[in-house]
Design an enzyme around this catalytic site. Structure first.
Site, mmCIF file in Angstrom:
data_model
loop_
_atom_site.group_PDB
_atom_site.id
_atom_site.type_symbol
_atom_site.label_atom_id
_atom_site.label_comp_id
_atom_site.label_asym_id
_atom_site.label_seq_id
_atom_site.Cartn_x
_atom_site.Cartn_y
_atom_site.Cartn_z
ATOM 1 C CG ASP A 67 -0.363 -0.560 2.552
ATOM 2 O OD1 ASP A 67 1.111 -0.305 2.708
ATOM 3 O OD2 ASP A 67 -0.972 -0.736 3.604
ATOM 4 C CG HIS A 138 -5.675 -2.135 9.203
ATOM 5 N ND1 HIS A 138 -5.776 -1.110 9.917
ATOM 6 C CD2 HIS A 138 -4.246 -2.216 8.794
ATOM 7 C CE1 HIS A 138 -4.907 -0.484 10.237
ATOM 8 N NE2 HIS A 138 -3.650 -1.115 9.673
HETATM 9 C C1 GLP Z 1 -0.442 0.373 8.879
HETATM 10 C C2 GLP Z 1 0.027 -0.584 7.286
HETATM 11 C C3 GLP Z 1 -0.201 -2.034 7.737
HETATM 12 C C4 GLP Z 1 0.324 -2.399 8.937
HETATM 13 C C5 GLP Z 1 -0.292 -1.746 10.040
HETATM 14 C C6 GLP Z 1 0.296 -1.867 11.332
HETATM 15 O O1 GLP Z 1 -1.747 0.887 8.664
HETATM 16 N N1 GLP Z 1 -0.644 0.077 6.313
HETATM 17 O O2 GLP Z 1 0.268 -2.721 6.574
HETATM 18 O O3 GLP Z 1 0.414 -3.528 9.105
HETATM 19 O O4 GLP Z 1 -0.364 -0.347 9.950
HETATM 20 O O5 GLP Z 1 1.305 -1.055 11.752
HETATM 21 P P1 GLP Z 1 2.614 -1.099 12.693
HETATM 22 O O6 GLP Z 1 3.495 -2.426 12.431
HETATM 23 O O7 GLP Z 1 3.030 0.048 12.637
HETATM 24 O O8 GLP Z 1 1.764 -1.686 13.979
#
Ligand code: GLP
Length: 257
Positions: A67, A138
């Site tokens: 993304d 998500h």
């Molecule tokens: C974002 C990304 C995801 C990721 C998620 C968790 O929104 N688009 O791909 O897995 O957040 O992020 P983090 O690893 O910083 O907790």
């Protein structure tokens, strides 16, 4: 789904890096699906170290990221383009032709989404997709309610997601309101999936993922139950409220990477 329980973030990162390296060693023209966020940073660091130490051949590798924020140019300091360049592409000296992210500042975002899907198809699909998980379940930027049949598309980010990601921006208002993301169906097309979860912040999402047998569009990560080869590496903090974990479920087997 196979669950690998580890002690902490470092152990998760090392194990994940080992699996990426094993994938690349077994197939030098592997197509890796990559994720951003805080979770895979340690994995990329460990993978870079390993790749350089072991002199892994990466010239045939192709990568596709999940993304990008809508409106950010690839050079924007908070863009996922720059994140990937800094954490992985530059340290490994991957060529721009080997790496792909959807363009958040493309003039026609729908056409960009179609182009991205086409590119993935043209290389024969993703061998191993790395995933993190949002606190609301998500994956990529597929927020609760996204159809399990979705392909790459534009997603409006939930206020809670914008808040969770505000730590990467100067002001929380700076977090873009939309993202372009691979869809659930695009993710499930990958031949194998590796989901990483670390820290207490993720414990409720991980509990739901592991304990609720239902697949429901209001919890995007539950779609992974429809995939035959999912490995989850989670640390003790992320598994804190899960009652039973480390035994792979009988009907599933992990695909050797
Ligand atoms: C974002 C990304 C995801 C990721 C998620 C968790 O929104 N688009 O791909 O897995 O957040 O992020 P983090 O690893 O910083 O907790």
């Amino acid at each position: 789904m196979q669950v690998i329980r580890v002690k902490n973030y470092n152990e998760m990162s090392e194990k994940a890096a080992d699996m990426l390296a094993a994938q690349v060693k077994s197939k030098s023209d592997s197509v890796l699906g990559l994720a951003t966020g805080g979770t895979p940073e340690g994995t990329y660091k460990a993978f870079v170290q390993k790749a350089l130490q072991e002199n892994l051949s990466l010239s045939e590798l192709t990568t596709f990221n999940l993304d990008e924020y809508v409106g950010l140019s690839p050079q924007h300091p908070k863009s996922y383009h720059l994140y990937m360049k800094n954490h992985l592409f530059q340290p490994l000296a991957l060529q721009p032709s080997q790496t792909n992210l959807p363009r958040g500042n493309a003039p026609h975002l729908e056409k960009e989404a179609e182009r991205y899907e086409r590119m993935i198809k043209e290389v024969g699909g993703i061998d191993l997709q790395l995933l993190g998980i949002g606190e609301n379940g998500h994956i990529g930027f597929n927020e609760p309610g996204t159809s399990f049949t979705s392909r790459t598309h534009i997603e409006k980010l939930n206020p809670t997601t914008r808040e969770a990601n505000a730590r990467y921006f100067e002001n929380k208002e700076d977090v873009p309101e939309h993202a372009i993301t691979m869809g659930i169906s695009s993710i499930l097309d990958s031949r194998s999936i590796l989901l990483l979860a670390s820290g207490e912040r993720k414990k409720e999402a991980v509990k739901r993922l592991l304990e609720d047998e239902n697949t429901r569009e209001d919890f995007p990560a539950s779609s992974l139950k429809n995939h035959p080869y999912v490995t989850i590496i989670a640390d003790e903090h992320a598994l804190a409220v899960v009652s039973k974990t480390d035994e792979p479920s009988e009907k599933d087997e992990a695909k050797p990477l």
